[in-house]
Write a protein that holds these residues in place. Structure first.
Motif, PDB file in Angstrom:
ATOM      1  N   GLN A  89     -28.275  41.159  15.648  1.00 29.39           N
ATOM      2  CA  GLN A  89     -28.650  39.877  16.229  1.00 29.39           C
ATOM      3  C   GLN A  89     -29.556  40.108  17.416  1.00 29.39           C
ATOM      4  OE1 GLN A  89     -24.686  38.735  17.713  1.00 29.39           O
ATOM      5  NE2 GLN A  89     -25.770  38.183  19.557  1.00 29.39           N
ATOM      6  N   THR A  90     -30.281  39.071  17.790  1.00 25.42           N
ATOM      7  CA  THR A  90     -31.109  39.090  18.991  1.00 25.42           C
ATOM      8  C   THR A  90     -30.828  37.810  19.763  1.00 25.42           C
ATOM      9  OG1 THR A  90     -32.822  40.372  17.891  1.00 25.42           O
ATOM     10  CG2 THR A  90     -33.473  39.174  19.873  1.00 25.42           C
ATOM     11  N   LEU A  91     -30.616  37.954  21.066  1.00 23.27           N
ATOM     12  CA  LEU A  91     -30.390  36.811  21.949  1.00 23.27           C
ATOM     13  C   LEU A  91     -31.430  36.875  23.051  1.00 23.27           C
ATOM     14  CD1 LEU A  91     -28.706  34.455  23.196  1.00 23.27           C
ATOM     15  CD2 LEU A  91     -27.368  36.226  24.353  1.00 23.27           C
ATOM     16  N   LYS A  92     -32.104  35.759  23.309  1.00 25.50           N
ATOM     17  CA  LYS A  92     -33.080  35.683  24.389  1.00 25.50           C
ATOM     18  C   LYS A  92     -32.596  34.665  25.411  1.00 25.50           C
ATOM     19  CE  LYS A  92     -36.863  36.854  21.347  1.00 25.50           C
ATOM     20  NZ  LYS A  92     -38.138  36.458  20.752  1.00 25.50           N
ATOM     21  N   VAL A  93     -32.675  35.053  26.689  1.00 33.33           N
ATOM     22  CA  VAL A  93     -32.274  34.165  27.772  1.00 33.33           C
ATOM     23  C   VAL A  93     -33.405  34.156  28.791  1.00 33.33           C
ATOM     24  CG1 VAL A  93     -30.605  33.760  29.623  1.00 33.33           C
ATOM     25  CG2 VAL A  93     -29.827  34.710  27.450  1.00 33.33           C
ATOM     26  N   GLU A  94     -33.833  32.969  29.201  1.00 32.57           N
ATOM     27  CA  GLU A  94     -34.860  32.839  30.227  1.00 32.57           C
ATOM     28  C   GLU A  94     -34.253  32.118  31.419  1.00 32.57           C
ATOM     29  OE1 GLU A  94     -38.503  31.118  28.810  1.00 32.57           O
ATOM     30  OE2 GLU A  94     -38.352  32.209  26.910  1.00 32.57           O
ATOM     31  N   LEU A  95     -34.433  32.719  32.603  1.00 35.59           N
ATOM     32  CA  LEU A  95     -33.950  32.106  33.835  1.00 35.59           C
ATOM     33  C   LEU A  95     -35.142  31.783  34.725  1.00 35.59           C
ATOM     34  CD1 LEU A  95     -30.934  34.448  34.696  1.00 35.59           C
ATOM     35  CD2 LEU A  95     -30.876  32.242  33.537  1.00 35.59           C
ATOM     36  N   GLY A  96     -35.093  30.628  35.402  1.00 39.11           N
ATOM     37  CA  GLY A  96     -36.153  30.258  36.332  1.00 39.11           C
ATOM     38  C   GLY A  96     -36.069  31.086  37.601  1.00 39.11           C
ATOM     39  N   SER A  97     -36.943  30.793  38.562  1.00 32.77           N
ATOM     40  CA  SER A  97     -37.000  31.589  39.789  1.00 32.77           C
ATOM     41  C   SER A  97     -35.691  31.533  40.559  1.00 32.77           C
ATOM     42  CB  SER A  97     -38.159  31.131  40.676  1.00 32.77           C
ATOM     43  OG  SER A  97     -37.976  29.778  41.033  1.00 32.77           O
ATOM     44  N   GLY A  98     -35.003  30.393  40.538  1.00 26.51           N
ATOM     45  CA  GLY A  98     -33.697  30.298  41.192  1.00 26.51           C
ATOM     46  C   GLY A  98     -32.611  30.959  40.357  1.00 26.51           C
ATOM     47  N   GLY A  99     -32.889  31.135  39.077  1.00 27.09           N
ATOM     48  CA  GLY A  99     -31.942  31.796  38.184  1.00 27.09           C
ATOM     49  C   GLY A  99     -30.805  30.912  37.734  1.00 27.09           C
ATOM     50  N   LEU A 100     -30.386  29.996  38.588  1.00 27.39           N
ATOM     51  CA  LEU A 100     -29.211  29.192  38.286  1.00 27.39           C
ATOM     52  C   LEU A 100     -29.491  27.738  38.610  1.00 27.39           C
ATOM     53  CD1 LEU A 100     -26.636  31.629  39.854  1.00 27.39           C
ATOM     54  CD2 LEU A 100     -27.189  31.380  37.436  1.00 27.39           C
ATOM     55  N   PRO A 101     -28.831  26.791  38.021  1.00 25.50           N
ATOM     56  CA  PRO A 101     -27.784  26.948  36.993  1.00 25.50           C
ATOM     57  C   PRO A 101     -28.383  27.429  35.676  1.00 25.50           C
ATOM     58  CG  PRO A 101     -28.299  24.641  37.282  1.00 25.50           C
ATOM     59  CD  PRO A 101     -29.109  25.400  38.312  1.00 25.50           C
ATOM     60  N   SER A 102     -27.514  27.894  34.798  1.00 27.05           N
ATOM     61  CA  SER A 102     -27.953  28.425  33.518  1.00 27.05           C
ATOM     62  C   SER A 102     -26.931  28.115  32.443  1.00 27.05           C
ATOM     63  CB  SER A 102     -28.149  29.941  33.628  1.00 27.05           C
ATOM     64  OG  SER A 102     -28.589  30.466  32.405  1.00 27.05           O
ATOM     65  N   VAL A 103     -27.427  27.910  31.236  1.00 28.26           N
ATOM     66  CA  VAL A 103     -26.573  27.667  30.079  1.00 28.26           C
ATOM     67  C   VAL A 103     -27.162  28.464  28.925  1.00 28.26           C
ATOM     68  CG1 VAL A 103     -25.766  25.943  28.418  1.00 28.26           C
ATOM     69  CG2 VAL A 103     -26.006  25.330  30.828  1.00 28.26           C
ATOM     70  N   PHE A 104     -26.320  29.146  28.178  1.00 27.11           N
ATOM     71  CA  PHE A 104     -26.829  29.774  26.974  1.00 27.11           C
ATOM     72  C   PHE A 104     -25.778  29.779  25.893  1.00 27.11           C
ATOM     73  CE2 PHE A 104     -25.139  33.401  29.248  1.00 27.11           C
ATOM     74  CZ  PHE A 104     -24.538  34.167  28.272  1.00 27.11           C
ATOM     75  N   THR A 105     -26.271  29.836  24.669  1.00 26.33           N
ATOM     76  CA  THR A 105     -25.419  29.843  23.491  1.00 26.33           C
ATOM     77  C   THR A 105     -25.834  31.006  22.609  1.00 26.33           C
ATOM     78  OG1 THR A 105     -25.167  27.453  23.589  1.00 26.33           O
ATOM     79  CG2 THR A 105     -24.649  28.505  21.488  1.00 26.33           C
ATOM     80  N   ASN A 106     -24.849  31.663  22.051  1.00 24.18           N
ATOM     81  CA  ASN A 106     -25.079  32.819  21.193  1.00 24.18           C
ATOM     82  C   ASN A 106     -24.233  32.637  19.935  1.00 24.18           C
ATOM     83  OD1 ASN A 106     -25.887  35.437  20.421  1.00 24.18           O
ATOM     84  ND2 ASN A 106     -24.062  36.320  21.341  1.00 24.18           N
ATOM     85  N   VAL A 107     -24.833  32.837  18.781  1.00 23.10           N
ATOM     86  CA  VAL A 107     -24.115  32.724  17.513  1.00 23.10           C
ATOM     87  C   VAL A 107     -24.191  34.067  16.796  1.00 23.10           C
ATOM     88  CG1 VAL A 107     -24.005  31.542  15.290  1.00 23.10           C
ATOM     89  CG2 VAL A 107     -24.654  30.272  17.348  1.00 23.10           C
ATOM     90  N   VAL A 108     -23.055  34.562  16.351  1.00 23.17           N
ATOM     91  CA  VAL A 108     -22.964  35.871  15.706  1.00 23.17           C
ATOM     92  C   VAL A 108     -22.180  35.733  14.404  1.00 23.17           C
ATOM     93  CG1 VAL A 108     -22.156  38.249  15.952  1.00 23.17           C
ATOM     94  CG2 VAL A 108     -22.828  36.960  17.978  1.00 23.17           C
ATOM     95  N   ASP A 109     -22.676  36.333  13.348  1.00 21.51           N
ATOM     96  CA  ASP A 109     -21.931  36.453  12.101  1.00 21.51           C
ATOM     97  C   ASP A 109     -21.741  37.935  11.804  1.00 21.51           C
ATOM     98  OD1 ASP A 109     -21.522  33.777  11.331  1.00 21.51           O
ATOM     99  OD2 ASP A 109     -23.581  33.643  10.614  1.00 21.51           O
ATOM    100  N   ILE A 110     -20.500  38.344  11.633  1.00 18.48           N
ATOM    101  CA  ILE A 110     -20.197  39.721  11.250  1.00 18.48           C
ATOM    102  C   ILE A 110     -19.663  39.682   9.828  1.00 18.48           C
ATOM    103  CG2 ILE A 110     -18.884  41.813  11.754  1.00 18.48           C
ATOM    104  CD1 ILE A 110     -18.549  40.672  14.622  1.00 18.48           C
ATOM    105  N   ARG A 111     -20.420  40.255   8.911  1.00 23.15           N
ATOM    106  CA  ARG A 111     -19.982  40.309   7.512  1.00 23.15           C
ATOM    107  C   ARG A 111     -19.062  41.507   7.345  1.00 23.15           C
ATOM    108  NH1 ARG A 111     -25.910  40.081   6.020  1.00 23.15           N
ATOM    109  NH2 ARG A 111     -25.413  42.266   5.870  1.00 23.15           N
ATOM    110  N   LEU A 112     -17.893  41.267   6.789  1.00 22.72           N
ATOM    111  CA  LEU A 112     -16.950  42.340   6.507  1.00 22.72           C
ATOM    112  C   LEU A 112     -16.926  42.550   5.003  1.00 22.72           C
ATOM    113  CD1 LEU A 112     -14.333  41.309   9.137  1.00 22.72           C
ATOM    114  CD2 LEU A 112     -15.750  43.349   9.170  1.00 22.72           C
ATOM    115  N   ILE A 113     -17.456  43.683   4.586  1.00 23.27           N
ATOM    116  CA  ILE A 113     -17.617  44.000   3.171  1.00 23.27           C
ATOM    117  C   ILE A 113     -16.393  44.775   2.699  1.00 23.27           C
ATOM    118  CG2 ILE A 113     -19.121  45.085   1.455  1.00 23.27           C
ATOM    119  CD1 ILE A 113     -20.426  42.805   3.194  1.00 23.27           C
ATOM    120  N   GLY A 114     -15.648  44.151   1.790  1.00 23.19           N
ATOM    121  CA  GLY A 114     -14.459  44.801   1.232  1.00 23.19           C
ATOM    122  C   GLY A 114     -14.834  45.956   0.325  1.00 23.19           C
ATOM    123  N   GLN A 115     -14.081  47.038   0.407  1.00 20.94           N
ATOM    124  CA  GLN A 115     -14.325  48.205  -0.433  1.00 20.94           C
ATOM    125  C   GLN A 115     -13.547  48.055  -1.738  1.00 20.94           C
ATOM    126  OE1 GLN A 115     -16.702  50.497   1.016  1.00 20.94           O
ATOM    127  NE2 GLN A 115     -16.716  48.567   2.161  1.00 20.94           N
TER     128      GLN A 115
END
Length: 156
Positions: A95-121
């Motif tokens: 996955q790739t997550l990008k976060v951009e913060l302004g000069s004050g840096g805050l306040p900030s909100v970010f969301t990250n979505v991850v899918d981990i596929r578990l492959i059965g043997q």
């Protein structure tokens, strides 16, 4: 049924967001050991996952005086074992997550979505762990909300 959990990715990410902007670098490598049990929706059991979360972090100052963070992550050598059946799984994710913060840096909100596929043997059914992470930080740098939801889905 959704369950709440604070993921290793979130734990690794938080302190890095408040680091001072650094000049462009090839990147920082971060390894985080994983050892977590997740419910298997295909079979009524928990699966213990072990391995490493690898994060490659790039931090750059932006033209507005703020910072741009790019996190590229993948789960390396993730293996799972069913606690009841002993079934074996191999985890796959990038996955790739990008976060951009302004000069004050805050306040900030970010969301990250991850899918981990578990492959059965063998004949073991595959399933997916779906993580949604939402973090809110106020102007004082205090985390005012962390919402981490994990759900699992049988993929046959």
């Amino acid at each position: 049924m959704p369950t709440k959990t604070l993921t290793p990715f979130t734990l690794a990410l938080l302190p890095l967001l408040w680091a001072a902007p650094a000049p462009a670098e090839p990147g920082q490598n971060i390894q985080i050991p994983i050892n977590i049990a997740v419910p298997n929706p295909c079979v009524p059991e928990f699966v213990v996952l072990t391995g490493d979360l690898h994060i490659l972090l790039h931090i750059n100052a932006n033209e507005g005086g703020g910072s741009n963070f790019v996190f590229h992550s993948n789960y390396q050598g993730i293996e799972g074992v069913g606690l009841t059946t002993g079934s074996q799984y191999r985890g796959v994710n990038t996955q790739t997550l990008k976060v951009e913060l302004g000069s004050g840096g805050l306040p900030s909100v970010f969301t990250n979505v991850v899918d981990i596929r578990l492959i059965g043997q063998g004949q073991t059914e595959n399933f997916v762990v779906h993580l949604t992470q939402h973090i809110t930080v106020n102007e004082n740098g205090e985390i005012t909300a962390i919402v981490d939801n994990a759900t699992t889905e049988c993929r046959g």
